[in-house]
Write an enzyme that holds these catalytic residues in place. Structure first.
Site, PDB file in Angstrom:
ATOM      1  N   ARG A 187       0.848  -1.186   0.000  1.00 47.58           N
ATOM      2  CA  ARG A 187       0.000   0.000   0.000  1.00 47.58           C
ATOM      3  C   ARG A 187       0.883   1.234   0.000  1.00 47.58           C
ATOM      4  O   ARG A 187       1.914   1.279   0.665  1.00 47.58           O
ATOM      5  CB  ARG A 187      -0.910   0.023   1.242  1.00 47.58           C
ATOM      6  CG  ARG A 187      -2.102  -0.912   1.155  1.00 47.58           C
ATOM      7  CD  ARG A 187      -3.100  -0.505   0.067  1.00 47.58           C
ATOM      8  NE  ARG A 187      -4.273  -1.362   0.006  1.00 47.58           N
ATOM      9  CZ  ARG A 187      -4.408  -2.412  -0.823  1.00 47.58           C
ATOM     10  NH1 ARG A 187      -3.453  -2.741  -1.653  1.00 47.58           N
ATOM     11  NH2 ARG A 187      -5.517  -3.128  -0.817  1.00 47.58           N
TER      12      ARG A 187
ATOM     13  N   GLU B  86      -4.014   7.105  -4.603  1.00 51.29           N
ATOM     14  CA  GLU B  86      -4.337   6.596  -5.948  1.00 51.29           C
ATOM     15  C   GLU B  86      -5.631   7.205  -6.459  1.00 51.29           C
ATOM     16  O   GLU B  86      -6.548   7.407  -5.668  1.00 51.29           O
ATOM     17  CB  GLU B  86      -4.444   5.075  -5.884  1.00 51.29           C
ATOM     18  CG  GLU B  86      -3.105   4.442  -5.541  1.00 51.29           C
ATOM     19  CD  GLU B  86      -3.180   2.928  -5.418  1.00 51.29           C
ATOM     20  OE1 GLU B  86      -4.231   2.329  -5.720  1.00 51.29           O
ATOM     21  OE2 GLU B  86      -2.166   2.351  -4.998  1.00 51.29           O
TER      22      GLU B  86
ATOM     23  N   HIS C 241      -1.267  -0.265  -9.799  1.00 48.36           N
ATOM     24  CA  HIS C 241      -1.893  -1.172  -8.825  1.00 48.36           C
ATOM     25  C   HIS C 241      -2.441  -2.435  -9.525  1.00 48.36           C
ATOM     26  O   HIS C 241      -3.643  -2.686  -9.516  1.00 48.36           O
ATOM     27  CB  HIS C 241      -3.013  -0.449  -8.060  1.00 48.36           C
ATOM     28  CG  HIS C 241      -3.352  -1.112  -6.753  1.00 48.36           C
ATOM     29  ND1 HIS C 241      -3.770  -0.425  -5.643  1.00 48.36           N
ATOM     30  CD2 HIS C 241      -3.351  -2.416  -6.381  1.00 48.36           C
ATOM     31  CE1 HIS C 241      -4.010  -1.260  -4.657  1.00 48.36           C
ATOM     32  NE2 HIS C 241      -3.766  -2.489  -5.069  1.00 48.36           N
TER      33      HIS C 241
HETATM   34  C1  DGY Z   1      -5.504  -6.328  -2.550  1.00 48.29           C
HETATM   35  O1  DGY Z   1      -6.043  -7.411  -2.667  1.00 48.29           O
HETATM   36  O2  DGY Z   1      -5.341  -5.775  -1.474  1.00 48.29           O
HETATM   37  C2  DGY Z   1      -5.073  -5.664  -3.811  1.00 48.29           C
HETATM   38  O3  DGY Z   1      -4.201  -4.628  -3.566  1.00 48.29           O
HETATM   39  C3  DGY Z   1      -6.293  -5.174  -4.566  1.00 48.29           C
HETATM   40  O4  DGY Z   1      -7.119  -4.518  -3.681  1.00 48.29           O
END
Ligand code: DGY
Length: 321
Positions: free
Chosen positions: A241, A270, A288
């Protein structure tokens, strides 16, 4: 008795939408238009369950505003739940589920993609070639760095961190060190060494890959002070993240040449990506896409559906958060 009403906040793979329709009365989002806050509140007031995803605003204010007729369960399409206020959900009696396991390999593959990309400078080379700037084979221009024998530092040795470490050790001959809040033994990777502190890990590693959850607990964990401890030859990889990293501090370190480069699949806000990053040749930026394979997205959707089905059948939730 009529089937429970499920509201879906994003366009899903067709197979998943079909499965949902077999079990529920479903309101889909065919145009994949992000829900506004108002729409989210209305959905929470009108659905028995919802299938949600990263980027959906699911904070305490929204849960509060949803009022009395509240949704019973939010089945998240994804493993990360930092966009959901878990405390508020608990307070309001809303169950939260996620989709671990099924995206481990796809996400680990993207971490390795970023590692290879930035160390071998493939993005830079491809961009120059596409621009018509390739002057011919060179013995000395644009050399990269080998992964073999280098030390990979994993922060967060859970499923994805371990999958990355396995690929790095067995596929690329890297040494592995890791930091994990809870003490765990990693049996499957010979010589993998647990570091006592994140600082020790940073000072030891040639490549650092982040695999801890985002959200309150880890916001800014990879701080300016910690970035400053990286070797000038080291790379940072983030497929977890964006908010784990102090993004402005990372941008400054890259601009000043204090670290060798970065491979980023996630960003603090994002889809905003700091402009300065776009200019840099030693940075690989992806939108992402850690879990973005057809197979994985179908598996994630099926897992989210299975959580909804279990809930409305009064069975234990397979992936309760
Ligand atoms: C997750 O599964 O956390 C991916 O980043 C997509 O949300």
């Amino acid at each position: 008795m009529s089937a429970p009403r499920i509201i879906v906040t994003r366009k899903l793979p067709d197979a998943v939408e079909a499965r949902l329709k077999r079990h529920f009365t479903v309101a889909l989002n065919p145009h994949d238009k992000l829900f506004t806050r108002e729409k989210m509140i209305a959905a929470m007031q009108n659905a028995d369950g919802m299938l949600v995803a990263v980027g959906d605003p699911l904070d305490a204010e929204i849960m509060q505003a949803a009022g009395k007729r509240r949704v019973q369960i939010l089945a998240n399409f994804g493993v990360g739940t930092n966009h959901i206020d878990l405390e508020a959900a608990e307070e309001h009696g809303i169950h939260i589920t996620n989709t671990p396991d099924v995206l481990t390999d796809a996400t680990a593959d993207i971490a390795l993609t970023l590692m290879l990309n930035v160390t071998r400078r493939t993005w830079m080379h491809e961009t120059r070639l596409r621009r018509g700037e390739w002057g011919g084979f060179s013995l000395i221009d644009g050399l990269g760095t080998s992964l073999q024998g280098k030390t990979l530092g994993i922060i967060g040795m859970g499923r994805i961190g371990t999958a990355v470490a396995l690929r790095a050790y067995y596929g690329f001959g890297m040494k592995v060190v890791y930091f994990n809040r809870s003490k765990i033994e990693v049996q499957r990777i010979p010589g993998a060494q647990r570091m006592d502190t994140i600082e020790d890990l940073i000072e030891t590693s040639d490549i650092i890959s982040l695999h801890c959850p985002g959200g309150e607990a880890n916001r800014g964990l990879f701080s300016a002070n910690r970035i400053a401890l990286m070797k000038p030859t080291a790379y940072l990889i983030n497929t977890a993240r964006g908010d784990i990293v102090d993004e402005p501090a990372l941008v400054s370190a890259l601009l000043a040449g204090k670290i060798a480069g970065a491979g980023l699949d996630v960003f603090a806000k994002e889809p905003r990506v700091p402009n300065a990053l776009r200019e840099l040749e030693n940075v690989c930026l992806l939108p992402h896409i850690g879990s973005a394979t057809v197979e994985t997205r179908i598996a994630m959707g099926m897992a989210a559906t299975a959580n909804l089905v279990a809930h409305f059948a009064g069975k234990p939730l397979p992936n309760k958060v």
